[in-house]
Write an enzyme that holds these catalytic residues in place. Structure first.
Site, PDB file in Angstrom:
ATOM      1  N   HIS A  32       0.862  -1.179   0.000  1.00 29.72           N
ATOM      2  CA  HIS A  32       0.000   0.000   0.000  1.00 29.72           C
ATOM      3  C   HIS A  32       0.906   1.239   0.000  1.00 29.72           C
ATOM      4  CE1 HIS A  32      -3.990  -1.847   1.697  1.00 29.72           C
ATOM      5  NE2 HIS A  32      -3.604  -2.380   0.551  1.00 29.72           N
TER       6      HIS A  32
ATOM      7  N   GLU B 249       1.089   3.735   1.959  1.00 26.59           N
ATOM      8  CA  GLU B 249       1.661   4.090   3.268  1.00 26.59           C
ATOM      9  C   GLU B 249       2.865   3.220   3.620  1.00 26.59           C
ATOM     10  OE1 GLU B 249      -1.512   3.336   2.488  1.00 26.59           O
ATOM     11  OE2 GLU B 249      -2.902   4.010   4.032  1.00 26.59           O
TER      12      GLU B 249
ATOM     13  N   CYS C 261      -5.877   1.472   6.282  1.00 25.35           N
ATOM     14  CA  CYS C 261      -6.453   0.188   6.702  1.00 25.35           C
ATOM     15  C   CYS C 261      -5.740  -0.288   7.977  1.00 25.35           C
ATOM     16  CB  CYS C 261      -6.298  -0.845   5.584  1.00 25.35           C
ATOM     17  SG  CYS C 261      -4.599  -1.428   5.356  1.00 25.35           S
TER      18      CYS C 261
ATOM     19  N   CYS D  41      -1.891  -0.737   7.551  1.00 28.54           N
ATOM     20  CA  CYS D  41      -1.117   0.505   7.457  1.00 28.54           C
ATOM     21  C   CYS D  41      -1.129   1.278   8.773  1.00 28.54           C
ATOM     22  CB  CYS D  41      -1.642   1.341   6.302  1.00 28.54           C
ATOM     23  SG  CYS D  41      -1.318   0.553   4.705  1.00 28.54           S
TER      24      CYS D  41
END
Lengths: 181, 181
Positions: free
Chosen positions: A85, A87, A115, A118
């Site tokens: 992701h 992040e 999420c 993260c």
């Protein structure tokens, strides 16, 4: 975690002129608010580049002492990596950049509410602050589904500002999923 | 997340002859139980190698169709990467190995109850099953502090078996922290 629900939630997002804080739910635009918008624009640019690669358009930048130390968009398909992701990719790069696996005193800007994975990575990295754009009602781990960043059980807290350029962030997702229907 | 509390919790861990399931809290040793112990031994070996590198001793392996597709220990200091817990490193390697960012039908074996970040990564990777050793009362995200893997809000569930070779896993942590006092 990132889903069509974010796009559907676009209209419910806070207006861009009124970013709100998890504790102080509204505050007037300040110099800090202006800086937040500038750095969020850089994260939005990463989200647009992710969309061009066919990735769900989420982007992030890490800022230390008012300087962007790294930028990343979602790379899960590009890198064949379920953890890539925006992040996580940004935090990994930031750690390499500063030569420390604790990315202390950093602010992470990301276009969509993080999420569970993260949010957990931000705790592991010990960042000081998170600024995000649109809420993710389906999987957001800051306040939509879970409140992980200020949980009493965990050994690190992260200051959070949400709603910065939320409409732009949600619009990118909406457009992305509309072209895939 | 991994802390001295895990080591202190060693005596409270389930006896190795009675692994328990999150739903069926106790079940007798079966062929599946024997396989779990064999794969957990491989994860423990990775935890020992992590300790030799000066890392908190946690190890993981990913198994697909009864075959270990990758092995990893904690690498946060070695790689200067806040996200490089054993589970994340193993999931990333497994995705590369099978050429898919969804590591479907996989079982992840890890010596200690996963933290928030790693539990989130398992959801992102869509693994089918998690087997872990000792609970982490300070940061465990499966049942000790949070119950993230069977949460109704999330779009994927993971079957969980805990307590497999828990005493060995907790003893490794206890020994590691004892030498650092």
């Amino acid at each position: 975690m990132i889903s069509r629900a974010v796009a559907r939630n676009a209209r419910a997002a806070a207006p861009e002129s009124a970013p709100h804080h998890l504790v102080v739910f509204w505050r007037p635009m300040t110099d800090s608010g202006k800086a937040d918008r500038i750095f969020m624009e850089a994260a939005l640019e990463q989200a647009r580049l992710a969309a061009e690669r066919g990735e769900v358009p989420v982007g992030a930048v890490v800022v230390i002492e008012n300087r962007i130390v790294c930028r990343s968009g979602n790379r899960t398909i590009t890198d064949c990596d379920p953890t890539a992701h925006a992040e996580i990719a940004a935090l990994r790069e930031a750690a390499t950049e500063i030569g420390n696996h604790r990315v202390l005193d950093a602010t992470l800007y990301v276009t969509i509410e993080p999420c569970v994975m993260c949010a957990g990575a931000m705790i592991q990295a010990r960042i000081g602050r998170l600024v995000y754009g649109a809420d993710d009602p389906k999987g957001g781990a800051v306040r939509s589904c879970f409140s992980l960043l200020d949980h009493t059980q965990l050994n690190h807290r992260v200051e959070v500002t949400s709603g910065v350029l939320a409409e732009e962030a949600a619009a990118l997702l909406k457009e992305f999923f509309a072209t895939r229907r």
